[in-house]
Design an enzyme around this catalytic site. Structure first.
Site, short mmCIF file in Angstrom:
data_model
loop_
_atom_site.label_atom_id
_atom_site.label_comp_id
_atom_site.label_asym_id
_atom_site.label_seq_id
_atom_site.Cartn_x
_atom_site.Cartn_y
_atom_site.Cartn_z
N HIS A 1 0.85 -1.19 0.00
CA HIS A 1 0.00 0.00 0.00
C HIS A 1 0.88 1.24 0.00
O HIS A 1 2.03 1.20 0.44
CB HIS A 1 -0.95 0.00 1.19
CG HIS A 1 -0.30 0.32 2.50
ND1 HIS A 1 0.51 -0.58 3.16
CD2 HIS A 1 -0.33 1.43 3.26
CE1 HIS A 1 0.95 -0.02 4.28
NE2 HIS A 1 0.46 1.19 4.36
N LYS B 1 9.85 0.49 -9.46
CA LYS B 1 9.33 0.07 -10.77
C LYS B 1 9.76 -1.37 -11.05
O LYS B 1 10.64 -1.91 -10.38
CB LYS B 1 9.78 1.01 -11.87
CG LYS B 1 11.26 1.23 -11.98
CD LYS B 1 11.54 2.30 -13.02
CE LYS B 1 12.97 2.78 -12.93
NZ LYS B 1 13.25 3.86 -13.84
#
Length: 161
Positions: free
Chosen positions: A85, A136
């Site tokens: 999260h 990423k």
């Protein structure tokens, strides 16, 4: 990958996840494979907990641990933090959290104190260097490191000194 707003709450499954996570993180002298098994009780999905190493003080997010998958033969070393999260920066009151999945492939090495801070996928055979911040996706068989993590080399080629 779609993200959605998640509510702030402590339900019974989160309390259970926190208990097992604390047990696995703070118990000294237990093998890494057993730590992986204990973390699987929190909801983290291990392809094969008996073939996966999890070091001391590794933190798997307790908000949505079921969104984390770890491939067979992966090694996650001491102090790594894997989050599912994150905060939406467009809201000044810090009230909007989003969730996303973290997928760690087979035979991946996660170095000491690595932070995985967004929904990402780490390919099979990848290496993430110590103290890196992964934001990423990392392709298979690549070496990444730094803050934020960047490509260093392919695993087949020598790592620069």
């Amino acid at each position: 990958m779609t993200n959605k707003i998640i509510p702030r709450k402590y339900n019974l499954s989160r309390i259970r996840a926190k208990f097992f996570s604390c047990l696995a993180r703070k118990m000294p002298f237990i093998p890494g494979e057993m730590r992986a098994m204990i973390h699987s009780f929190t909801g983290v999905k291990f392809e094969s907990a008996s073939k996966t190493f999890v070091g001391e003080d590794v933190y798997f997010d307790s908000v949505r641990p079921q969104l984390i998958t770890v491939g067979k033969g992966s090694r996650i070393t001491e102090g790594a933090k894997i989050l599912t999260h994150f905060l939406d920066q467009n809201f000044p009151d810090c009230s909007h959290f989003y969730e996303g999945s973290v997928s760690i492939g087979k035979d991946v090495f996660i170095g000491i104190n690595v932070v995985i801070a967004s929904p990402v996928s780490i390919g099979d055979g990848a290496i993430v260097g110590a103290n890196a911040v992964v934001t990423k996706d990392i392709p298979a068989n690549e070496v990444w490191g730094g803050i934020p993590a960047k490509f260093i080399s392919n695993r087949e080629s020598p790592v620069p000194v």
